[in-house]
Design an enzyme around this catalytic site. Sequence first.
Site, PDB file in Angstrom:
ATOM      1  N   ASP A  40       0.819  -1.215   0.000  1.00 13.48           N
ATOM      2  CA  ASP A  40       0.000   0.000   0.000  1.00 13.48           C
ATOM      3  C   ASP A  40       0.855   1.269   0.000  1.00 13.48           C
ATOM      4  O   ASP A  40       0.414   2.337   0.397  1.00 13.48           O
ATOM      5  CB  ASP A  40      -0.966  -0.005   1.194  1.00 13.48           C
ATOM      6  N   HIS A 244      24.234   1.909 -18.096  1.00 11.32           N
ATOM      7  CA  HIS A 244      23.197   2.299 -17.126  1.00 11.32           C
ATOM      8  C   HIS A 244      23.346   1.496 -15.829  1.00 11.32           C
ATOM      9  O   HIS A 244      22.367   0.986 -15.280  1.00 11.32           O
ATOM     10  CB  HIS A 244      21.800   2.126 -17.728  1.00 11.32           C
ATOM     11  N   ASP A 261      27.147   9.446 -13.183  1.00 17.04           N
ATOM     12  CA  ASP A 261      26.174  10.101 -14.056  1.00 17.04           C
ATOM     13  C   ASP A 261      24.974  10.402 -13.174  1.00 17.04           C
ATOM     14  O   ASP A 261      24.230   9.498 -12.790  1.00 17.04           O
ATOM     15  CB  ASP A 261      25.808   9.159 -15.213  1.00 17.04           C
ATOM     16  N   ASP A 272      21.688  16.838 -15.973  1.00 19.00           N
ATOM     17  CA  ASP A 272      22.218  15.526 -16.399  1.00 19.00           C
ATOM     18  C   ASP A 272      23.722  15.684 -16.626  1.00 19.00           C
ATOM     19  O   ASP A 272      24.146  16.193 -17.657  1.00 19.00           O
ATOM     20  CB  ASP A 272      21.491  15.097 -17.690  1.00 19.00           C
ATOM     21  N   HIS A 351      27.043   4.668 -27.879  1.00 17.33           N
ATOM     22  CA  HIS A 351      25.824   5.481 -27.735  1.00 17.33           C
ATOM     23  C   HIS A 351      26.005   6.788 -28.475  1.00 17.33           C
ATOM     24  O   HIS A 351      27.079   7.069 -29.005  1.00 17.33           O
ATOM     25  CB  HIS A 351      25.478   5.696 -26.259  1.00 17.33           C
ATOM     26  N   HIS A 355      21.188  14.107 -26.184  1.00 11.95           N
ATOM     27  CA  HIS A 355      19.726  14.027 -26.340  1.00 11.95           C
ATOM     28  C   HIS A 355      19.169  15.360 -25.905  1.00 11.95           C
ATOM     29  O   HIS A 355      19.840  16.125 -25.205  1.00 11.95           O
ATOM     30  CB  HIS A 355      19.182  12.881 -25.477  1.00 11.95           C
ATOM     31  N   HIS A 362      15.466  12.555 -20.953  1.00 11.18           N
ATOM     32  CA  HIS A 362      15.528  12.346 -22.412  1.00 11.18           C
ATOM     33  C   HIS A 362      14.300  13.058 -22.940  1.00 11.18           C
ATOM     34  O   HIS A 362      13.218  12.486 -23.028  1.00 11.18           O
ATOM     35  CB  HIS A 362      15.521  10.857 -22.757  1.00 11.18           C
ATOM     36  N   GLU A 385      27.690  14.313 -24.391  1.00 17.84           N
ATOM     37  CA  GLU A 385      28.191  13.270 -23.495  1.00 17.84           C
ATOM     38  C   GLU A 385      28.951  12.140 -24.180  1.00 17.84           C
ATOM     39  O   GLU A 385      28.553  10.979 -24.115  1.00 17.84           O
ATOM     40  CB  GLU A 385      27.036  12.682 -22.681  1.00 17.84           C
ATOM     41  N   TYR A 389      34.540   3.273 -23.650  1.00 20.63           N
ATOM     42  CA  TYR A 389      34.341   2.158 -22.721  1.00 20.63           C
ATOM     43  C   TYR A 389      35.118   0.969 -23.268  1.00 20.63           C
ATOM     44  O   TYR A 389      34.748   0.404 -24.294  1.00 20.63           O
ATOM     45  CB  TYR A 389      32.844   1.825 -22.618  1.00 20.63           C
ATOM     46  N   ARG A 407      33.057   8.702 -19.303  1.00 18.07           N
ATOM     47  CA  ARG A 407      32.092   9.569 -19.994  1.00 18.07           C
ATOM     48  C   ARG A 407      32.176  10.945 -19.356  1.00 18.07           C
ATOM     49  O   ARG A 407      32.417  11.058 -18.158  1.00 18.07           O
ATOM     50  CB  ARG A 407      30.669   8.993 -19.878  1.00 18.07           C
ATOM     51  N   GLU A 409      29.873  14.503 -19.434  1.00 16.86           N
ATOM     52  CA  GLU A 409      28.577  15.008 -19.917  1.00 16.86           C
ATOM     53  C   GLU A 409      28.245  16.362 -19.323  1.00 16.86           C
ATOM     54  O   GLU A 409      28.334  16.555 -18.112  1.00 16.86           O
ATOM     55  CB  GLU A 409      27.472  14.006 -19.526  1.00 16.86           C
TER      56      GLU A 409
HETATM   57  N1  GLY Z   1      21.747   9.673 -17.508  1.00 14.58           N
HETATM   58  C1  GLY Z   1      21.153   9.278 -18.708  1.00 14.58           C
HETATM   59  C2  GLY Z   1      21.825   9.914 -19.838  1.00 14.58           C
HETATM   60  O1  GLY Z   1      22.875  10.492 -19.685  1.00 14.58           O
HETATM   61  O2  GLY Z   1      21.330   9.915 -20.920  1.00 14.58           O
HETATM   62 MN    MN Z   2      23.628  11.336 -17.943  1.00 14.12          MN
HETATM   63 MN    MN Z   3      22.387  12.288 -20.798  1.00 22.45          MN
END
Ligand code: GLY
Ligand code: MN
Ligand code: MN
Length: 439
Positions: A40, A244, A261, A272, A351, A355, A362, A385, A389, A407, A409
């Site tokens: 609940d 992720h 991240d 982000d 990737h 975005h 996103h 970003e 890797y 990474r 970003e």
């Molecule tokens: N943290 C998700 C991205 O960087 O797209």
């Molecule tokens: Mn990110």
């Molecule tokens: Mn991002």
Amino acid sequence: MSAKINAQEFARRRKELMAMIEPNSIAIIPAAEEKTRSRDTHFTYRQDSDFYYLSGFCEPEAVLVLIPGREHGEFVMFVRERNREKEIWDGYRQGPEGAVENFGADDAFPIDDIDEILPGLLESRDRVYYSLGRDPNFDQRIMSWINTLRAQARAGAVPPGELQDLDHFLHDMRLFKSATEAKLMRSAGEISAQAHIRAMKTCKPGMYEYQLEGELHHEFLKNGARAPAYNTIVGSGKNGCILHYIENTKKLESGDLVLIDAGCEYEMYAGDITRTFPVNGKFSEEQKALYEVVLNAQYAAIDAVKPGNHWNQPHEAAVKVLTQGLIDLGLLEGNLDELIADQAYVDFYMHRTGHWLGMDVHDVGDYKVSGQWRVLEPGMCLTVEPGLYISPDNENVDEKWRGIGIRIEDDVLVTTDGHEVLTASVPKTVEEIEALMAS
Ligand code: GLY
Ligand code: MN
Ligand code: MN
């Protein structure tokens, strides 16, 4: 950090949307549903971004209706009724009275009456706009309201003949940030930046990944950002190669990098940021070499963010620097242009470079228009970003590179004369990071 979207801006958005849809239409937008976390207990409620964008209303069990040209008012809301008992347990409700007084609805009704009232609002409208297919339950309810009218056809009821997707119009509006939205995004960026600085300063070998997550979230909350904009990623060592990774359970080891991240949501807008730094405060030779390739790729990509350039140009700029870097370090062999054409980099960079960013991390908005990459315009906001890797299992590269994940970003707003980096206060050069961690 006190900018807020005011009632005029919410009203302007509704007006703008109504001006875009066909005459004699109706637009219907449901609030987000509450989600059970366990038995609940619910997940913290978060309003649907589209619903909030048009109303500023934060309660669940609500439906917003826009009916351009309706004599008795164009903006109708269905909301939970006030209820003394429920409000004692679960908190204050606006009720239909509050929807009119505080949220500018021309008319507001109890949500429990929607099945009786909504078919009447659909009657004689040619077209229904809503987010087709996003929520099967809501699709079904729309059809049931239309069917109610069809059943009354012999009594003269005229059901709408067309359903049309609302997302295209609404999401194009959301893609362009107003001055106030840009301020909120600056705040989201700055709070997120301070959180990363705190994590860098606190980090030491022997801590656990989740303890850095705790440092980040403490900084978010302390500054009024009540939730992360997405699940925080703290990946040390080879966990940095899992894009992720959100387990965040490993012990931080001296000699490893840690990739964080994380970004907060502030007043419904997302930050982000990714930074990657050495657990013990000092980059190894290999870590530094790869790091500088990613950093230079990020600089090149950010440089490509300006009005007139198209969406893919930052990505192309990043890919070029990353591929050249991989050649220089001996991780790829061959001719730069051919390696790019063959996408040889995808073993190390799988990737895209960014975005759209806004109320959703996103964020919404088309990336192509009529088959062409979208041209960047002032007010658009995106992430940049790039990363590298090197899989721990990649036997095609020298062992010394394996298990390194990097990474970097930042959040970037397109301005009239170029761009503004909203997250610039977190250090990102090797020297700056090492100096901060030593302080
Ligand atoms: N943290 C998700 C991205 O960087 O797209
Ligand atoms: Mn990110
Ligand atoms: Mn991002």
